[in-house]
Scaffold this motif. Structure first.
Motif, PDB file in Angstrom:
ATOM      1  N   ASP A   1      -5.661  -1.835  -3.145  1.00  0.00           N
ATOM      2  CA  ASP A   1      -6.422  -3.178  -2.886  1.00  0.00           C
ATOM      3  C   ASP A   1      -6.767  -3.677  -1.402  1.00  0.00           C
ATOM      4  OD1 ASP A   1      -7.120  -2.644  -5.674  1.00  0.00           O
ATOM      5  OD2 ASP A   1      -7.031  -5.030  -5.801  1.00  0.00           O
ATOM      6  N   LEU A   2      -5.666  -3.752  -1.077  1.00  0.00           N
ATOM      7  CA  LEU A   2      -5.566  -5.002   0.365  1.00  0.00           C
ATOM      8  C   LEU A   2      -6.020  -4.351   1.593  1.00  0.00           C
ATOM      9  CD1 LEU A   2      -2.589  -7.026  -0.196  1.00  0.00           C
ATOM     10  CD2 LEU A   2      -4.480  -8.126   0.048  1.00  0.00           C
ATOM     11  N   LEU A   3      -5.693  -2.834   1.558  1.00  0.00           N
ATOM     12  CA  LEU A   3      -5.762  -1.282   2.518  1.00  0.00           C
ATOM     13  C   LEU A   3      -7.253  -1.624   2.777  1.00  0.00           C
ATOM     14  CD1 LEU A   3      -2.421   0.003   2.918  1.00  0.00           C
ATOM     15  CD2 LEU A   3      -2.750  -1.956   3.784  1.00  0.00           C
ATOM     16  N   GLU A   4      -7.549  -1.878   1.682  1.00  0.00           N
ATOM     17  CA  GLU A   4      -9.514  -1.271   1.429  1.00  0.00           C
ATOM     18  C   GLU A   4     -10.137  -1.380   2.478  1.00  0.00           C
ATOM     19  OE1 GLU A   4      -9.906   0.372  -3.216  1.00  0.00           O
ATOM     20  OE2 GLU A   4     -10.830  -1.180  -2.642  1.00  0.00           O
ATOM     21  N   ALA A   5     -11.430  -1.086   3.056  1.00  0.00           N
ATOM     22  CA  ALA A   5     -12.045  -2.516   3.560  1.00  0.00           C
ATOM     23  C   ALA A   5     -12.752  -2.823   2.932  1.00  0.00           C
ATOM     24  CB  ALA A   5     -13.568  -1.912   4.870  1.00  0.00           C
TER      25      ALA A   5
ATOM     26  N   LEU B   1     -18.664  -5.221  10.958  1.00  0.00           N
ATOM     27  CA  LEU B   1     -17.516  -4.616  11.342  1.00  0.00           C
ATOM     28  C   LEU B   1     -16.797  -4.227   9.537  1.00  0.00           C
ATOM     29  CD1 LEU B   1     -14.931  -4.621  13.955  1.00  0.00           C
ATOM     30  CD2 LEU B   1     -17.388  -3.502  14.050  1.00  0.00           C
ATOM     31  N   PRO B   2     -17.076  -3.545   9.173  1.00  0.00           N
ATOM     32  CA  PRO B   2     -16.279  -3.513   7.812  1.00  0.00           C
ATOM     33  C   PRO B   2     -15.083  -4.766   7.983  1.00  0.00           C
ATOM     34  CG  PRO B   2     -16.482  -0.827   8.170  1.00  0.00           C
ATOM     35  CD  PRO B   2     -17.424  -1.749   9.467  1.00  0.00           C
ATOM     36  N   SER B   3     -14.529  -5.246   6.941  1.00  0.00           N
ATOM     37  CA  SER B   3     -13.172  -5.633   7.580  1.00  0.00           C
ATOM     38  C   SER B   3     -12.335  -5.867   6.551  1.00  0.00           C
ATOM     39  CB  SER B   3     -13.899  -7.355   7.535  1.00  0.00           C
ATOM     40  OG  SER B   3     -12.620  -8.376   7.751  1.00  0.00           O
ATOM     41  N   HIS B   4     -10.398  -6.040   7.189  1.00  0.00           N
ATOM     42  CA  HIS B   4      -9.857  -5.638   6.112  1.00  0.00           C
ATOM     43  C   HIS B   4      -9.733  -7.397   5.651  1.00  0.00           C
ATOM     44  CE1 HIS B   4      -7.572  -7.735   8.945  1.00  0.00           C
ATOM     45  NE2 HIS B   4      -6.393  -8.236   7.953  1.00  0.00           N
ATOM     46  N   ASP B   5     -10.270  -8.362   5.424  1.00  0.00           N
ATOM     47  CA  ASP B   5     -10.101  -9.821   5.158  1.00  0.00           C
ATOM     48  C   ASP B   5     -11.520  -9.620   5.206  1.00  0.00           C
ATOM     49  OD1 ASP B   5     -10.755 -10.289   7.600  1.00  0.00           O
ATOM     50  OD2 ASP B   5      -8.568 -11.434   7.365  1.00  0.00           O
ATOM     51  N   GLY B   6     -11.723 -11.355   3.904  1.00  0.00           N
ATOM     52  CA  GLY B   6     -12.925 -11.798   4.674  1.00  0.00           C
ATOM     53  C   GLY B   6     -12.595 -13.410   5.223  1.00  0.00           C
TER      54      GLY B   6
ATOM     55  N   PHE C   1      -4.298 -18.815   4.522  1.00  0.00           N
ATOM     56  CA  PHE C   1      -4.017 -18.050   4.380  1.00  0.00           C
ATOM     57  C   PHE C   1      -4.039 -17.400   3.486  1.00  0.00           C
ATOM     58  CE2 PHE C   1      -3.215 -17.994   9.281  1.00  0.00           C
ATOM     59  CZ  PHE C   1      -4.609 -18.234   9.388  1.00  0.00           C
ATOM     60  N   GLY C   2      -4.528 -16.745   2.521  1.00  0.00           N
ATOM     61  CA  GLY C   2      -4.363 -16.446   1.309  1.00  0.00           C
ATOM     62  C   GLY C   2      -5.159 -15.254   0.378  1.00  0.00           C
ATOM     63  N   MET C   3      -4.010 -14.872  -0.842  1.00  0.00           N
ATOM     64  CA  MET C   3      -5.824 -13.334  -1.477  1.00  0.00           C
ATOM     65  C   MET C   3      -6.060 -13.973  -2.633  1.00  0.00           C
ATOM     66  SD  MET C   3      -3.303 -10.932  -1.109  1.00  0.00           S
ATOM     67  CE  MET C   3      -2.028 -11.295   0.001  1.00  0.00           C
ATOM     68  N   PHE C   4      -7.261 -13.632  -2.463  1.00  0.00           N
ATOM     69  CA  PHE C   4      -8.173 -13.970  -3.618  1.00  0.00           C
ATOM     70  C   PHE C   4      -8.500 -12.941  -4.164  1.00  0.00           C
ATOM     71  CE2 PHE C   4     -12.671 -13.361  -4.470  1.00  0.00           C
ATOM     72  CZ  PHE C   4     -13.542 -14.854  -4.701  1.00  0.00           C
TER      73      PHE C   4
ATOM     74  N   LYS D   1      -9.949  -7.516  -8.169  1.00  0.00           N
ATOM     75  CA  LYS D   1      -9.710  -7.189  -6.816  1.00  0.00           C
ATOM     76  C   LYS D   1      -9.121  -7.400  -6.016  1.00  0.00           C
ATOM     77  CE  LYS D   1     -11.321  -2.290  -6.152  1.00  0.00           C
ATOM     78  NZ  LYS D   1     -10.876  -1.475  -6.440  1.00  0.00           N
ATOM     79  N   ILE D   2      -7.254  -7.321  -5.223  1.00  0.00           N
ATOM     80  CA  ILE D   2      -6.887  -8.811  -4.664  1.00  0.00           C
ATOM     81  C   ILE D   2      -7.265  -8.611  -3.452  1.00  0.00           C
ATOM     82  CG2 ILE D   2      -4.665  -9.478  -3.563  1.00  0.00           C
ATOM     83  CD1 ILE D   2      -4.996 -10.062  -6.767  1.00  0.00           C
ATOM     84  N   ARG D   3      -7.498  -9.025  -2.357  1.00  0.00           N
ATOM     85  CA  ARG D   3      -8.770  -9.355  -1.401  1.00  0.00           C
ATOM     86  C   ARG D   3      -7.453 -10.347   0.123  1.00  0.00           C
ATOM     87  NH1 ARG D   3     -10.300  -4.280  -1.441  1.00  0.00           N
ATOM     88  NH2 ARG D   3     -12.222  -3.909  -2.395  1.00  0.00           N
ATOM     89  N   ARG D   4      -7.276 -10.256   1.142  1.00  0.00           N
ATOM     90  CA  ARG D   4      -7.091 -11.178   2.114  1.00  0.00           C
ATOM     91  C   ARG D   4      -8.095 -11.795   1.732  1.00  0.00           C
ATOM     92  NH1 ARG D   4      -5.124 -13.754   3.504  1.00  0.00           N
ATOM     93  NH2 ARG D   4      -4.382 -13.094   6.140  1.00  0.00           N
ATOM     94  N   MET D   5      -7.910 -13.510   2.415  1.00  0.00           N
ATOM     95  CA  MET D   5      -9.191 -14.184   3.001  1.00  0.00           C
ATOM     96  C   MET D   5      -7.812 -15.255   3.602  1.00  0.00           C
ATOM     97  SD  MET D   5     -11.573 -16.399  -0.038  1.00  0.00           S
ATOM     98  CE  MET D   5     -10.412 -17.700  -0.419  1.00  0.00           C
TER      99      MET D   5
END
Ligand code: CTP
Ligand code: MN
Ligand code: MN
Length: 414
Positions: free
Chosen positions: A178-182, A220-225, A299-302, A308-312
């Motif tokens: 999840d975390l490495l996906e755009a 850009l496609p981003s690795h986090d929000g 800085f957390g995990m949404f 899915k887990i995403r950096r936010m």
């Protein structure tokens, strides 16, 4: 222009250099985003700057150019650019890609430069910095699967084994797919909905503004929000804590007991006084440490609707600093370095809070206390400005700096 493959190669070199740079706050990539502020020479900045230069270049770069024809970089970098133009790659890049030790421009092996590819791979995990990546590499781990195996077989240091890995890092490893996906834009929308609900619920007031920043705003496609949050009238003090509690309660944010969830708060109180002191005593660092500011943030995990887990990253700013915060958190990092360098050349100081300068024995906030300075250090108002006009948007800051207005998508110097 056809130079983009060179840009990409230089960016790759930049990342390997970041993996070689061990610093105090080694495992906080979010804090490390500026780099180069700690005295040791940071090659990643050389490559970042070179990549921006090549992207901006109005002519095709090929091997027929002399090093002196390649502007804004030294001969060593120019020669690497020529190599890449000719063959698609260069010796240093190939060494990094195969985990080999890298030579400096005089041919001497640079200490501790082995393992570039592996370290860069490990550092893609949130919470893993150059220091941990090096320890893991030196212990012989070469892949995510290696790390997983060590965990599965109980070979972790906290259980008497070899692998030192914290719970935040273990969480990132487990959720790496999840975390490495755009991020698809629907995830940004998902974050927006959840955070706005939490803001309104936690504070009891409507009218919160929440803007996408970072790569997502530069389209850009981003690795986090990344988001900047503000309110036109309500104080933003203490909001971050309530916001996080509500998001955790609603199962939208992974709690700090399970994963990375770093809250900064309460550093805004005397920040203007601090900045005034720095400006007066000339102790500001204009272009280097772009990653340091005093905003409340998390800085957390949404957790998305489909689990899915995403950096936010959420940055909370008082309304009067909102345009500066937006500019600072939209990036790109290299664009900001250029902008801050330019401010410095004009004897001013720009950060994500304000634009400032010295005026005799006083510090002066631009435009409230006085006009900006131009390149020759002369004060003067740009057309349409006086001390009564306030900064309303990022374009206003660009006008005060005397640089062209750039939309977010035009700020992608890599
Ligand atoms: N930034 C900052 N202070 C930090 C981290 C980041 O001021 N501690 C700024 C940088 O200007 C950066 C922006 O916030 O451009 C967003 O940071 P980040 O998410 O790290 O980078 P992006 O540009 O969004 O790239 P990506 O798409 O990989 O997320
Ligand atoms: Mn981002
Ligand atoms: Mn971010």
């Amino acid at each position: 222009m056809g130079n983009e493959p060179i840009v990409q190669a230089l960016k790759e070199l930049m990342k390997y250099e970041m993996a070689m740079l061990i610093t105090e706050d080694e495992d906080d990539k979010s804090l490390r985003a500026g780099t180069g502020s700690r005295g040791n020479h940071d090659n990643s900045l050389v490559y970042s700057r070179a990549a921006a230069m090549v992207r901006a270049c109005q002519f095709k770069i090929d091997d027929s150019l002399q090093p002196d024809d390649i502007p804004f970089c030294g001969h060593a970098t120019a020669n690497k650019i020529k190599d890449i133009a000719r063959t698609g790659t260069t010796e240093v890049l190939e060494a990094h890609r195969s985990d080999q030790v890298v030579n400096d421009s005089s041919g001497t092996p640079r200490p501790d430069t082995g393992g570039g590819a592996t370290k860069k791979l490990f550092m893609q995990l949130p919470g893993v910095g150059a220091k941990t990546a090096k320890i893991w590499f030196d212990l012989g781990y070469r892949s995510y699967e290696d790390l997983e195996e060590a965990i599965d077989s109980g070979d972790v240091r906290s259980e008497g084994g070899r692998l030192p890995i914290g719970f935040e890092q273990a969480f990132s490893l487990q959720h790496r797919q999840d975390l490495l996906e755009a991020l698809p834009t629907s995830d940004l929308q998902d974050m927006q909905t959840a955070v706005m609900e939490a803001l309104t619920h936690a504070t009891g007031v409507e009218g919160w503004k929440m803007i996408v920043v970072g790569g997502g705003r530069r389209s850009l496609p981003s690795h986090d929000g990344d988001f900047v949050i503000t309110h036109p009238t309500r104080s933003t003090e203490g909001v971050v804590r309530m916001l996080v509690d509500r998001l955790v309660e609603k199962k939208k944010l992974v709690s700090s007991r399970q994963a990375m969830c770093r809250i900064s708060e309460g550093r805004m109180g005397a920040h203007l006084d601090h900045m005034r002191q720095h400006v007066l005593h000339g102790t500001t660092t204009n272009s280097n440490n772009i990653a340091v500011d005093r905003f409340d943030k998390v800085f957390g995990m949404f957790i998305t609707q489909d689990g899915k887990i995403r950096r936010m990253d959420l940055i909370i700013t008082p309304h009067e600093e909102y345009p500066f915060c937006l500019l600072g958190w939209t990036g790109s990092k290299q664009y900001l370095r250029f902008l801050r360098q330019h401010a410095g050349n004009c004897n001013m100081y720009l950060n994500s809070h304000r634009l400032m300068r010295r005026e005799g024995q006083q510090s002066c906030i631009v435009p409230e206390d006085g006009p900006p300075l131009d390149r020759s250090g002369k004060p003067g108002w740009p057309p349409g400005w006086d001390e009564k006009r306030v900064v309303k948007d990022e374009g206003d800051i660009m006008e005060l700096l005397g640089v062209p207005r750039r939309e977010p998508h035009e700020r992608n110097c890599p």
